[in-house]
Design an enzyme around this catalytic site. Structure first.
Site, short mmCIF file in Angstrom:
data_model
loop_
_atom_site.label_atom_id
_atom_site.label_comp_id
_atom_site.label_asym_id
_atom_site.label_seq_id
_atom_site.Cartn_x
_atom_site.Cartn_y
_atom_site.Cartn_z
N LYS A 42 32.02 53.54 36.34
CA LYS A 42 33.00 54.00 36.28
C LYS A 42 34.44 53.34 35.77
O LYS A 42 35.59 53.97 35.77
CB LYS A 42 33.56 54.32 37.90
CG LYS A 42 32.29 55.19 38.72
CD LYS A 42 32.54 54.88 40.03
CE LYS A 42 31.09 55.27 40.63
NZ LYS A 42 31.12 54.64 42.04
N GLY A 43 34.36 52.21 35.50
CA GLY A 43 35.35 51.27 35.43
C GLY A 43 36.09 51.49 34.02
O GLY A 43 37.40 51.11 34.03
N GLU A 98 34.36 50.42 27.15
CA GLU A 98 33.73 49.47 28.51
C GLU A 98 35.07 48.85 28.83
O GLU A 98 36.10 48.38 28.42
CB GLU A 98 32.66 48.47 28.19
CG GLU A 98 32.24 47.57 29.29
CD GLU A 98 31.65 48.33 30.37
OE1 GLU A 98 32.49 49.27 30.94
OE2 GLU A 98 30.60 48.03 30.96
N ASP A 99 35.16 48.50 30.14
CA ASP A 99 36.17 47.90 30.91
C ASP A 99 36.06 46.19 30.59
O ASP A 99 37.15 45.95 30.32
CB ASP A 99 36.07 48.29 32.44
CG ASP A 99 34.69 47.96 33.16
OD1 ASP A 99 33.85 47.40 32.37
OD2 ASP A 99 34.72 48.02 34.39
N ASP A 102 31.19 40.64 30.62
CA ASP A 102 31.16 39.59 31.40
C ASP A 102 29.91 38.56 30.68
O ASP A 102 29.89 38.05 29.58
CB ASP A 102 31.00 40.01 32.78
CG ASP A 102 31.09 38.99 33.70
OD1 ASP A 102 31.63 37.94 33.57
OD2 ASP A 102 30.58 38.99 34.90
N LYS A 130 35.41 38.00 28.98
CA LYS A 130 35.22 36.82 29.68
C LYS A 130 34.49 36.04 28.94
O LYS A 130 33.25 35.79 29.20
CB LYS A 130 34.86 36.84 31.01
CG LYS A 130 35.72 37.35 32.14
CD LYS A 130 35.20 37.21 33.51
CE LYS A 130 35.51 38.31 34.65
NZ LYS A 130 35.03 38.24 35.78
N PHE A 151 37.46 36.71 38.67
CA PHE A 151 37.26 37.96 38.93
C PHE A 151 38.45 38.88 39.28
O PHE A 151 39.30 38.58 40.13
CB PHE A 151 36.34 38.14 40.41
CG PHE A 151 35.85 39.36 40.49
CD1 PHE A 151 34.46 39.59 39.87
CD2 PHE A 151 36.22 40.42 41.46
CE1 PHE A 151 33.72 41.19 40.12
CE2 PHE A 151 35.71 41.77 41.47
CZ PHE A 151 34.37 42.11 40.68
N VAL A 152 38.76 39.83 38.31
CA VAL A 152 39.82 40.94 38.36
C VAL A 152 39.58 42.24 38.90
O VAL A 152 38.48 42.74 38.82
CB VAL A 152 40.59 40.83 37.00
CG1 VAL A 152 41.20 39.25 36.73
CG2 VAL A 152 39.69 41.24 36.00
N ASP A 158 36.95 47.23 40.04
CA ASP A 158 36.83 47.31 41.26
C ASP A 158 36.20 46.18 41.88
O ASP A 158 35.41 45.39 41.34
CB ASP A 158 35.64 48.38 41.71
CG ASP A 158 34.33 47.93 41.45
OD1 ASP A 158 33.89 47.59 40.30
OD2 ASP A 158 33.44 48.07 42.48
N ARG A 164 40.24 50.55 41.91
CA ARG A 164 40.23 50.87 40.58
C ARG A 164 41.56 51.56 40.07
O ARG A 164 41.99 51.67 38.96
CB ARG A 164 39.18 51.92 40.39
CG ARG A 164 37.65 51.28 40.62
CD ARG A 164 36.76 52.43 40.15
NE ARG A 164 35.25 51.97 40.57
CZ ARG A 164 34.42 51.59 40.15
NH1 ARG A 164 34.76 50.62 38.97
NH2 ARG A 164 33.34 51.07 40.44
P1 IMP Z 1 28.12 41.96 32.38
O1 IMP Z 1 26.67 42.91 32.13
O2 IMP Z 1 27.59 40.91 33.12
O3 IMP Z 1 28.62 41.88 30.77
O4 IMP Z 1 28.81 43.10 33.40
C1 IMP Z 1 30.02 43.70 32.88
C2 IMP Z 1 30.15 44.67 34.24
O5 IMP Z 1 30.24 43.95 35.52
C3 IMP Z 1 31.34 45.25 34.09
O6 IMP Z 1 31.13 46.65 33.28
C4 IMP Z 1 31.95 45.52 35.31
O7 IMP Z 1 31.37 46.52 36.14
C5 IMP Z 1 31.61 44.05 35.92
N1 IMP Z 1 32.27 43.19 36.11
C6 IMP Z 1 32.39 41.98 35.40
N2 IMP Z 1 33.50 41.22 35.86
C7 IMP Z 1 34.19 41.90 36.50
C8 IMP Z 1 35.46 41.66 37.21
O8 IMP Z 1 36.12 40.48 36.87
N3 IMP Z 1 35.77 42.61 37.96
C9 IMP Z 1 35.16 43.57 38.32
N4 IMP Z 1 34.07 44.06 37.61
C10 IMP Z 1 33.56 42.94 36.92
MG MG Z 2 31.27 48.36 34.74
#
Ligand code: IMP
Ligand code: MG
Length: 180
Positions: A42-43, A98-99, A102, A130, A151-152, A158, A164
């Site tokens: 949903k992000g 995508e939001d 990470d 990040k 963490f933001v 969220d 959100r």
């Molecule tokens: P990845 O698979 O580790 O790249 O995860 C990405 C997902 O983790 C994003 O779509 C977010 O939903 C969540 N996420 C990663 N960092 C944050 C953060 O700082 N705040 C909120 N959600 C995060």
């Molecule tokens: Mg997400």
């Protein structure tokens, strides 16, 4: 400012400026080509909507709900598709919106999944990145803000499904994590 927020990272004005910049880069890239914008629920929703209103090429919308995360801040590294696309992407220009990037696990797995469906092209757009947290090599074509390992929340992001709706991106107060 929301009572649970310690510090604002990006104001609504800064976000708007960044989204405009990204839309301009996309306009240059796609010109008059038709693009299927795929929002990752949903992000990405606030970003997706703002971005879509600033691009000048023809677009259609679709959404997926994928994750490699549970409710905790732990990445499982495995792609879970809880809502798939409702249209075929064969021979289409796909723009994944995508939001935040990470570990990169979600987008790495998603990218490879979509590639098997024979799109004309796939590009990736992330509102935030990040890079210090990266576990997978993911190439972002349109990247918004690069942030440190913090963490933001807000602007779609969220913590336990909350925050959100905030129009800015901020960092939560420590006690919010500690009380949960
Ligand atoms: P990845 O698979 O580790 O790249 O995860 C990405 C997902 O983790 C994003 O779509 C977010 O939903 C969540 N996420 C990663 N960092 C944050 C953060 O700082 N705040 C909120 N959600 C995060
Ligand atoms: Mg997400």
């Amino acid at each position: 400012m929301h009572k649970d927020i310690k510090e604002i990272y990006f104001t609504a004005e800064e976000i708007d400026k960044k989204v405009t910049e990204l839309a301009e880069l996309m306009n240059e890239h796609y010109k008059d080509e038709e693009v299927l914008m795929v929002g990752i629920l949903k992000g990405s929703l606030p970003f997706f909507i703002d971005l879509s209103r600033k691009v000048s090429f023809p677009v259609t919308f679709d959404f997926m709900c994928v994750s490699s995360y549970g409710v905790s801040a732990q990445s499982s590294g495995k792609l879970i598709i809880s809502k798939d696309l409702s249209v075929s992407i064969e021979n289409k220009n796909v723009l994944i919106v995508e939001d935040i990037l990470d570990s990169g696990n979600t987008l790495y797995n998603l990218y490879n999944n979509l590639l098997t469906r024979n799109p004309k092209s796939i590009k990736l757009c992330c509102f935030m990145d990040k890079p210090s947290r990266r576990e997978r090599d993911v190439k972002v074509d349109f990247s918004g803000f690069t942030i440190p390992d913090e963490f933001v929340v807000g602007y779609g992001l969220d913590y336990a499904e909350k925050y959100r709706q905030l129009p800015y991106v901020g960092v939560l107060k420590r006690e919010i994590y500690e009380n949960n």
